[in-house]
Enzyme design. Structure first.
Site, PDB file in Angstrom:
ATOM      1  CD  GLN A  32       6.389  -8.659   3.584  1.00 28.55           C
ATOM      2  OE1 GLN A  32       5.975  -8.080   2.583  1.00 28.55           O
ATOM      3  NE2 GLN A  32       7.675  -8.779   3.876  1.00 28.55           N
TER       4      GLN A  32
ATOM      5  CE1 TYR B 250       5.555   0.455   1.704  1.00 28.82           C
ATOM      6  CE2 TYR B 250       7.034  -1.422   1.805  1.00 28.82           C
ATOM      7  CZ  TYR B 250       6.299  -0.511   1.063  1.00 28.82           C
ATOM      8  OH  TYR B 250       6.309  -0.577  -0.309  1.00 28.82           O
TER       9      TYR B 250
END
Length: 483
Positions: free
Chosen positions: A146, A220
């Protein structure tokens, strides 16, 4: 406010009654099949052979070196991902593409001065070693990395937050002490960020990872851009502009990394930010009335921002389909702004608040979201979230949801820290070790909030023997009054 304890339900029928009293359209299997059941079925997705329907979510431990490399703690955690029996290991970790994009000073990141490739090879090797250790062959094992930039929630040094924001947020800016435009990322900086994603993806491919995840969840950077309606210029305002950065990263990664599969973990919908009410002590959407219509969230009804609005989330999924991105990992909201929804739990983290609703209702929100997305986009392959809170009843709900085609894979996050072998035991027909089930004490979140590593301090002997375990207990006592 006290809610029913799931562990006290005498059988699956009693749990089912609790679930359906909250969400009548949901259901669970009264008897678990296990071996040969829906969770044991393989799948072919984007050219990848995935051996079963369990996914290990990214579970960063904030336990890397200050220079961004894995430590023994990190390697052990990744080995446990392999020991879990999950055939899809989704990133294992949020790997920051640049130093100032870290959410924690001990997050792994792309450090040009270190042997990052060697670190990534070691992580993947631990997954394979753990898988072999429990007698699972590597056929059907799919691993990803990720990739992330923490954006608003960046905290790259012990000195404190250093946010890099997509837009000025009327609720979150005051909470983070942002009172001018200095924290905004300028358009001119974005090509450099794209280049960092590409460099990280190239290393992931060289290290043997099957795919990279472009993290679009939990507030994020890439997720915040999806809500950047008030941002001026080419990356804000319209939906096309707000998805431009993601599209540029996808194109650049594919050009530089032929054959590397791209996936996306996305908070498919938000709600208005919650905080602890100083009067009641409960979680509440403070100041909501003054912010209507609320246009600073993704997938939020502006007139009623405690509820989702699905037109843009579906437009986003249509975009992923157009980009030929088929691996989609679904989440909701952010653990920074609505932890009761994002990570349903009985006990809040030290900086959280008591759940304002039965946590099982929050789980139901995840199940409903996955059902809605799968029904609308049957060609995408969806990993669901919110299962750890279900504890003893996780297999019953998981088999029902996968078996009825409501979701393709069951993602496990916090439970991986306490009892990583649950999928393996279930799929082999072995009794579950109920004393190891995650009871959502939230110490794994509290720890990093106070400069410690993340781990299951209450249940995993490896973490329980650390000095940090007592500090985590003290913080929990101060938060909830529990032992």
């Amino acid at each position: 406010m006290a809610f029913p304890n799931l562990a006290r339900h005498r059988d699956a029928a009693a749990f089912r009654g609790h679930l359906r009293a909250l969400a009548p359209e949901l259901d669970c299997a009264l008897e678990v099949v296990g071996p040969g059941g829906p969770l044991a079925q393989p799948a072919e997705v984007a050219g990848l052979h995935i051996g079963n329907r369990f996914t290990a979510h990214p579970m960063e431990g904030w336990d890397g070196t200050p220079s961004g490399l894995p430590t023994a703690h990190t390697l052990r955690r990744w080995r446990n991902f392999g020991r879990s029996g999950c055939k899809l290991v989704w990133g294992g970790e949020a790997f920051a593409v640049c130093e100032d994009g870290r959410a924690n000073p001990h997050q792994l990141y792309l450090n040009d001065e270190e042997d990052v490739l060697g670190g990534l090879v070691a992580l993947r090797e631990q997954v394979v070693a753990g898988h072999n250790e429990v007698g699972e062959g590597t056929a059907g094992l799919v691993t990803g990395l990720q990739l992330t930039h923490s954006g608003r929630w960046a905290r790259p040094t012990p000195e404190g937050p250093a946010p890099r924001c997509a837009f000025r947020h009327p609720v979150l800016d005051p909470r983070l002490g942002i009172d001018d435009d200095a924290a905004l990322i300028a358009d001119e900086e974005l090509p450099g960020i794209v280049a960092r994603y590409v460099a990280a993806a190239q290393l992931a491919q060289q290290a043997g990872f099957d795919f990279v995840d472009l993290k679009c969840c939990h507030g994020y950077l890439l997720h915040e851009f999806l809500a950047a309606r008030s941002r001026e210029g080419a990356y804000g305002g319209s939906f096309e502009n707000r998805t431009r950065l993601l599209r540029e990263i996808v194109a650049a990664v594919r050009a530089a990394c032929p054959g590397l599969v791209v996936g996306v973990r996305v908070s498919i919908a938000d709600v208005y930010p919650f905080a602890e009410d100083p009067d009641s002590g409960a979680g509440a959407p403070l100041g909501l009335e003054q912010q209507l219509p609320y246009r600073s969230g993704f997938g939020v009804d502006p007139a009623d921002p405690l509820h989702h609005e699905w037109s843009e989330p579906f437009a986003f999924l249509a975009l992923l389909q157009e980009l030929d991105i088929r691996l989609v990992n679904l989440s909701l909201g952010s653990p920074y702004t609505c932890p009761h929804l994002s990570r349903p739990a009985t006990f809040p983290p030290s900086d959280g608040y008591p759940p304002p609703e039965d946590p099982l209702l929050s789980v139901a929100g995840h199940l409903r979201a996955a059902r809605r997305c799968k029904a609308a986009f049957p060609g995408l392959w969806f990993v669901g979230t919110g299962y750890s809170y279900l504890q003893e009843w996780l297999p019953h709900v998981a088999e029902h949801e996968v078996g009825h085609g409501h979701v393709d894979s069951v993602g496990l996050g916090r439970l991986m820290l306490a009892y990583p072998e649950l999928p393996l035991h279930l799929l082999r027909g072995e009794p579950l070790q109920t004393k190891r089930l995650c009871r959502t004490f939230s110490d794994c979140t509290t720890g990093p909030r106070h400069g410690m590593i993340s781990g299951c301090f209450p249940l995993d002997p490896y973490y329980r023997e650390m000095a940090e375990a007592e500090k985590a207990r003290e913080l929990r006592r101060g938060r909830t009054g529990t032992a």
